[in-house]
Design a protein around this motif. Structure first.
Motif, PDB file in Angstrom:
ATOM      1  N   LEU A 281       1.148 -12.442  -1.756  1.00 13.43           N
ATOM      2  CA  LEU A 281       1.538 -11.296  -0.521  1.00 13.43           C
ATOM      3  C   LEU A 281       2.562 -10.507  -0.964  1.00 13.43           C
ATOM      4  O   LEU A 281       3.508 -10.608  -1.479  1.00 13.43           O
ATOM      5  CB  LEU A 281       2.149 -12.285   0.531  1.00 13.43           C
ATOM      6  CG  LEU A 281       1.486 -13.310   1.266  1.00 13.43           C
ATOM      7  CD1 LEU A 281       2.205 -13.981   2.515  1.00 13.43           C
ATOM      8  CD2 LEU A 281       0.054 -12.888   1.729  1.00 13.43           C
ATOM      9  N   LEU A 282       2.329  -9.133  -0.837  1.00 11.42           N
ATOM     10  CA  LEU A 282       3.102  -8.019  -1.127  1.00 11.42           C
ATOM     11  C   LEU A 282       3.449  -7.094  -0.157  1.00 11.42           C
ATOM     12  O   LEU A 282       2.609  -6.864   0.952  1.00 11.42           O
ATOM     13  CB  LEU A 282       2.299  -7.023  -2.191  1.00 11.42           C
ATOM     14  CG  LEU A 282       1.839  -7.855  -3.429  1.00 11.42           C
ATOM     15  CD1 LEU A 282       0.946  -6.983  -4.271  1.00 11.42           C
ATOM     16  CD2 LEU A 282       3.194  -8.231  -4.226  1.00 11.42           C
ATOM     17  N   SER A 283       4.537  -6.625   0.171  1.00 12.44           N
ATOM     18  CA  SER A 283       5.127  -5.882   1.143  1.00 12.44           C
ATOM     19  C   SER A 283       4.896  -4.195   0.995  1.00 12.44           C
ATOM     20  O   SER A 283       4.717  -3.821  -0.236  1.00 12.44           O
ATOM     21  CB  SER A 283       6.657  -6.135   1.364  1.00 12.44           C
ATOM     22  OG  SER A 283       6.776  -7.368   1.802  1.00 12.44           O
TER      23      SER A 283
ATOM     24  N   VAL B  59       0.325 -13.501   9.054  1.00 11.05           N
ATOM     25  CA  VAL B  59       0.120 -12.464   8.196  1.00 11.05           C
ATOM     26  C   VAL B  59      -0.864 -11.406   8.688  1.00 11.05           C
ATOM     27  O   VAL B  59      -1.930 -11.727   8.879  1.00 11.05           O
ATOM     28  CB  VAL B  59      -0.142 -12.629   6.839  1.00 11.05           C
ATOM     29  CG1 VAL B  59      -0.378 -11.346   6.120  1.00 11.05           C
ATOM     30  CG2 VAL B  59       1.120 -13.444   6.072  1.00 11.05           C
TER      31      VAL B  59
ATOM     32  N   ASP C  17       8.728  -5.039   7.329  1.00 15.87           N
ATOM     33  CA  ASP C  17       8.476  -6.741   6.976  1.00 15.87           C
ATOM     34  C   ASP C  17       7.722  -7.312   8.209  1.00 15.87           C
ATOM     35  O   ASP C  17       6.678  -8.026   7.959  1.00 15.87           O
ATOM     36  CB  ASP C  17      10.255  -7.376   7.135  1.00 15.87           C
ATOM     37  CG  ASP C  17       9.979  -8.529   6.776  1.00 15.87           C
ATOM     38  OD1 ASP C  17      11.022  -9.480   6.954  1.00 15.87           O
ATOM     39  OD2 ASP C  17       9.183  -9.207   6.279  1.00 15.87           O
TER      40      ASP C  17
ATOM     41  N   ALA D  43       4.170 -10.816   9.799  1.00 17.54           N
ATOM     42  CA  ALA D  43       4.562 -10.394   8.664  1.00 17.54           C
ATOM     43  C   ALA D  43       3.407  -9.495   8.046  1.00 17.54           C
ATOM     44  O   ALA D  43       2.307  -9.520   8.117  1.00 17.54           O
ATOM     45  CB  ALA D  43       4.677 -11.472   7.596  1.00 17.54           C
TER      46      ALA D  43
ATOM     47  N   ARG E 126       1.798  -7.518   5.205  1.00 18.06           N
ATOM     48  CA  ARG E 126       1.455  -7.494   3.952  1.00 18.06           C
ATOM     49  C   ARG E 126       0.172  -7.199   3.395  1.00 18.06           C
ATOM     50  O   ARG E 126      -0.736  -7.290   4.068  1.00 18.06           O
ATOM     51  CB  ARG E 126       1.606  -9.286   3.694  1.00 18.06           C
ATOM     52  CG  ARG E 126       2.863  -9.750   4.018  1.00 18.06           C
ATOM     53  CD  ARG E 126       4.221  -9.356   3.171  1.00 18.06           C
ATOM     54  NE  ARG E 126       5.229 -10.015   3.344  1.00 18.06           N
ATOM     55  CZ  ARG E 126       6.340  -9.960   4.239  1.00 18.06           C
ATOM     56  NH1 ARG E 126       5.941  -8.882   4.897  1.00 18.06           N
ATOM     57  NH2 ARG E 126       7.087 -10.487   4.453  1.00 18.06           N
ATOM     58  N   TYR E 127       0.183  -6.736   2.012  1.00 14.80           N
ATOM     59  CA  TYR E 127      -1.219  -6.730   1.350  1.00 14.80           C
ATOM     60  C   TYR E 127      -1.295  -8.229   0.641  1.00 14.80           C
ATOM     61  O   TYR E 127      -0.468  -8.822   0.159  1.00 14.80           O
ATOM     62  CB  TYR E 127      -0.983  -5.577   0.239  1.00 14.80           C
ATOM     63  CG  TYR E 127      -0.690  -4.263   0.786  1.00 14.80           C
ATOM     64  CD1 TYR E 127      -1.909  -3.368   1.347  1.00 14.80           C
ATOM     65  CD2 TYR E 127       0.652  -3.768   0.491  1.00 14.80           C
ATOM     66  CE1 TYR E 127      -1.338  -2.188   1.702  1.00 14.80           C
ATOM     67  CE2 TYR E 127       0.948  -2.523   0.757  1.00 14.80           C
ATOM     68  CZ  TYR E 127      -0.023  -1.666   1.471  1.00 14.80           C
ATOM     69  OH  TYR E 127       0.363  -0.397   1.876  1.00 14.80           O
TER      70      TYR E 127
ATOM     71  N   ASP F 153       3.818   2.287   6.733  1.00 17.10           N
ATOM     72  CA  ASP F 153       3.240   1.427   5.693  1.00 17.10           C
ATOM     73  C   ASP F 153       1.531   1.826   5.026  1.00 17.10           C
ATOM     74  O   ASP F 153       0.642   1.506   5.783  1.00 17.10           O
ATOM     75  CB  ASP F 153       2.958  -0.030   6.165  1.00 17.10           C
ATOM     76  CG  ASP F 153       4.322  -0.556   6.704  1.00 17.10           C
ATOM     77  OD1 ASP F 153       5.122  -0.879   5.791  1.00 17.10           O
ATOM     78  OD2 ASP F 153       4.503  -0.454   8.095  1.00 17.10           O
TER      79      ASP F 153
END
Length: 298
Positions: A111-113, A79, A117, A124, A126-127, A154
């Motif tokens: 994990l947040l998108s 990540v 992706d 990946a 992610r936040y 993003d």
């Protein structure tokens, strides 16, 4: 280099001194008292899913200050935190950033998108949040151990990260402390001009993209061993054998050429360095301290 945005204004100028690097994400508040402590990073401005609605991931290892390995019901993956950039291995505060990430992600994480992706390296994007809702990337920025970095498309939390960074700059914490990486250089005053939008295709006209440093102080500045960097993880240039007299300038071109006392060449072949959509010019002393910080918009 990252993809260039549509051409806009081509040059920008500022002057910074070693007393306090300046970053203008938003106007900083008043200078804190010596024992002031920054408040905890606030949760994201947009509502996050409740913990019961998202999967929990276990952190397997910390790669560096903005990258970690996780494991969960969907398997294992690498990540990359969205919206921030921590120092690279071997750079000042890299170990501290990695240690802070290890501390913040010691337990299960959420994990947040955003929009993307998987990035080009198979990571990946992610936040990363704790189950209590602490934004790990934002906390790193708040501590001055990562910079707010907009990676289109993003950018959902970058306004928040910019505000946290402005607070960190005002408080002089982490990388924003004049002596963050060791004894600071003597006081200097350097003016920065940037031509970030070369004529035509920036990637094919590298020597029409440049950054110029002018010594506006009263004493010569020995730039030997000083480093120029942008917000990315890879663009670094180190000056060798150069003393900048009062009122003298040196122009650093992105492409290749013959170095002189007034012109230096990065020789960054194949791609531009300075992003048209906005970037930051960092000038660092041999210890890695930020002496000049010059952000610009596209």
């Amino acid at each position: 280099a990252e993809p260039e945005a549509a051409p806009r204004s081509s040059t920008s100028t500022s002057t910074s001194t070693i007393e306090r690097p300046t970053v203008s994400a938003s106007a900083p508040g008043p200078e804190p008292e010596p024992d002031a402590v920054l408040p905890s990073a606030p949760p994201p401005t947009s509502a996050s899913p409740s913990v019961s609605d998202v999967a929990m991931w276990s952190v397997v290892s910390i790669v560096d200050g903005d990258t970690l390995e996780v494991s969960g019901a969907e398997g294992d993956m690498t990540v990359r935190l969205i919206g921030v950039n921590a120092p690279e291995d071997g750079e000042c505060l890299a170990d501290e950033a990695a240690a802070a990430l290890r501390e913040l992600a010691a337990g299960p994480v959420v994990l947040l998108s955003d929009e993307t992706d998987i990035d080009q390296y198979g990571r990946a994007l992610r936040y990363v949040e704790t189950p209590e809702g602490l934004d790990v990337g934002g906390e790193l920025v708040r501590r001055g151990l990562a910079i707010s970095r907009r990676y289109e498309p993003d950018t959902g939390r970058n306004d928040l990260y910019d505000a946290l960074q402005a607070d960190a700059v005002a408080a002089g914490v982490g990388t924003w402390a004049p002596d963050a990486c060791g004894p600071a250089a003597d006081q200097v005053s350097i003016e920065v001009d940037v031509r970030h939008d070369a004529a035509g295709d920036d990637n094919e006209n590298l020597n029409d993209e440049w950054v110029r440093f002018t010594n506006t102080g009263g004493s010569a500045v020995d730039l030997d061993g000083w480093t120029v960097a942008d917000e990315s993880a890879s663009h670094r240039y180190t000056f060798g054998g150069l003393a900048l007299a009062p009122a003298a300038s040196v122009t650093l071109f992105t492409g290749c050429g013959t170095d002189s006392k007034t012109e230096r060449y990065w020789c960054n072949t194949g791609s531009a360095v300075w992003n048209n959509a906005g970037d930051t010019v960092f000038l660092r002393d041999p210890n890695g301290n930020n002496v000049v910080v010059h952000p610009y918009d596209g």
